[in-house]
Design a protein around this motif. Structure first.
Motif, short mmCIF file in Angstrom:
data_model
loop_
_atom_site.label_atom_id
_atom_site.label_comp_id
_atom_site.label_asym_id
_atom_site.label_seq_id
_atom_site.Cartn_x
_atom_site.Cartn_y
_atom_site.Cartn_z
N ALA A 73 -54.91 54.44 7.61
CA ALA A 73 -56.18 53.89 8.05
C ALA A 73 -56.01 52.39 8.19
O ALA A 73 -55.59 51.72 7.24
N THR A 74 -56.30 51.86 9.35
CA THR A 74 -56.08 50.45 9.65
C THR A 74 -57.23 49.92 10.50
O THR A 74 -58.01 50.70 11.05
N PRO A 75 -57.34 48.59 10.63
CA PRO A 75 -58.31 48.06 11.59
C PRO A 75 -57.95 48.52 13.00
O PRO A 75 -56.78 48.56 13.38
N ARG A 81 -62.27 61.30 4.66
CA ARG A 81 -63.59 60.83 4.25
C ARG A 81 -63.61 59.30 4.25
O ARG A 81 -62.64 58.66 3.84
N LEU A 82 -64.74 58.73 4.63
CA LEU A 82 -64.87 57.28 4.76
C LEU A 82 -66.00 56.78 3.87
O LEU A 82 -67.07 57.40 3.79
N VAL A 131 -64.09 61.88 9.39
CA VAL A 131 -63.57 62.10 10.74
C VAL A 131 -62.42 63.09 10.65
O VAL A 131 -61.62 63.04 9.72
N THR A 132 -62.37 64.02 11.60
CA THR A 132 -61.28 64.98 11.69
C THR A 132 -60.38 64.58 12.84
O THR A 132 -60.85 64.47 13.99
N SER A 187 -60.12 58.36 2.41
CA SER A 187 -59.45 59.22 1.42
C SER A 187 -59.26 60.62 1.98
O SER A 187 -60.13 61.14 2.69
N SER A 188 -58.12 61.21 1.63
CA SER A 188 -57.82 62.58 2.03
C SER A 188 -56.59 63.06 1.27
O SER A 188 -55.62 62.30 1.13
N GLY A 189 -56.65 64.29 0.76
CA GLY A 189 -55.49 64.87 0.10
C GLY A 189 -55.01 64.11 -1.11
O GLY A 189 -53.81 64.08 -1.39
N GLY A 190 -55.92 63.47 -1.84
CA GLY A 190 -55.52 62.72 -3.02
C GLY A 190 -55.00 61.33 -2.74
O GLY A 190 -54.62 60.61 -3.68
N HIS A 191 -54.97 60.90 -1.48
CA HIS A 191 -54.50 59.56 -1.12
C HIS A 191 -55.68 58.74 -0.61
O HIS A 191 -56.55 59.26 0.07
#
Length: 280
Positions: A31-33, A69-70, A86-87, A118-122
């Motif tokens: 996830a980045t700008p 998730r955001l 977002v998917t 966040s997703s999958g524990g990261h």
């Protein structure tokens, strides 16, 4: 959230990713700008009440769809995302619109916020740097300088409304000149407005016997140099106590030997001499 932002998300600002370098031990997504992801943070600047727009890019280099998730965390601003999650299809980058609303009563200067994905524990945190228009003041102080047990302690305080990157030099002058000059590490990369941080520096090779003035000098771009001082005297009390004990022992031995050298006739005369009588 405006209808335009929702429409942009529902339209799917999805860009195919043809080649993405993924570290072996790293996360399977980033996830980045947005839009290209080559910015270290999202930068927004505006007056109180302004609504500023930008995007967040979520990249999925994997072979399966990814749901991220955001969550927005604002400080001195209000952040709104087009959706709470977002998917992202495989090998695709999704750009999620967001807005930063500057509160009408926002204090001029620098503020910090972030969007956490966040997703999958990261988790991946995308910083947001907001500058509210108005008078800017860069001010840094050095406080609570002290020296105890070979440890120099001091506190850096941001008294202005801009983010500072402090640099510090510690010096100490004794009776016969400079005994310490050091640029300590471990300083914060950023010191936020109204922020303070307490730091320590070990001084292992301090003098054993001296009177020392310690000076902590801090600088930061745009801010006047600041300085804090402390004075201390180094006295080796254990050594002094041992030295005094040796001196006392030497004096006692000298007196004992001196009494032993008195002539026998002198001692006899002294012992046989009659006591003086008082009266007429």
């Amino acid at each position: 959230m405006t209808a335009r932002l929702l429409a942009a998300l529902l339209a799917g600002l999805l860009t195919p990713v043809t080649a993405v370098a993924v570290a072996v031990d790293g996360p399977a997504w980033t996830a980045t700008p947005g839009p290209g992801g080559d910015r270290p943070y999202i930068y927004a600047e505006g007056a109180p009440g302004a609504v500023l727009e930008d995007t967040l890019a979520v990249t999925n280099p994997g072979t399966e769809p990814l749901t991220v998730r955001l969550r927005a965390d604002g400080e001195g601003s209000r952040i709104a995302l087009a959706a709470p999650s977002v998917t992202v299809p495989p090998r695709t980058r999704a750009e999620v619109p967001l807005t930063v609303t500057v509160p009408p009563d926002a204090v001029p200067g620098d503020h910090r916020a972030a969007v956490t994905a966040s997703s999958g524990g990261h988790e991946s945190r995308v910083p947001i740097h907001l500058r509210v228009s108005g008078p800017l003041l860069a001010a840094l102080t050095v406080e609570d300088v002290s020296l105890s047990g070979g440890t120099i302690r001091y506190t850096l305080v941001n008294r202005g409304n801009t983010v500072l990157s402090p640099r510090v030099t510690i010096t100490a002058d004794g009776l016969f000149g400079e005994v310490l000059r050091r640029a300590p590490g471990g300083l914060p990369a950023e010191l936020l407005p109204a922020g303070r941080i307490s730091l320590t520096e070990n001084w292992r090779d301090r003098p054993a016997l001296d009177a020392v003035d310690v000076r902590v000098r801090a600088t930061a771009a745009g801010a006047p140099a600041a300085q804090g001082t402390a004075s201390v005297r180094f006295v080796p009390w254990a050594w002094c106590a041992s030295a005094l004990a040796l001196v006392a022992a030497a004096v006692a031995l000298w007196l004992r030997r001196r009494r032993g050298r008195l002539p026998p006739a002198y001692e006899q005369a002294t012992s046989d001499r009659p006591l003086a009588r008082s009266g007429a």
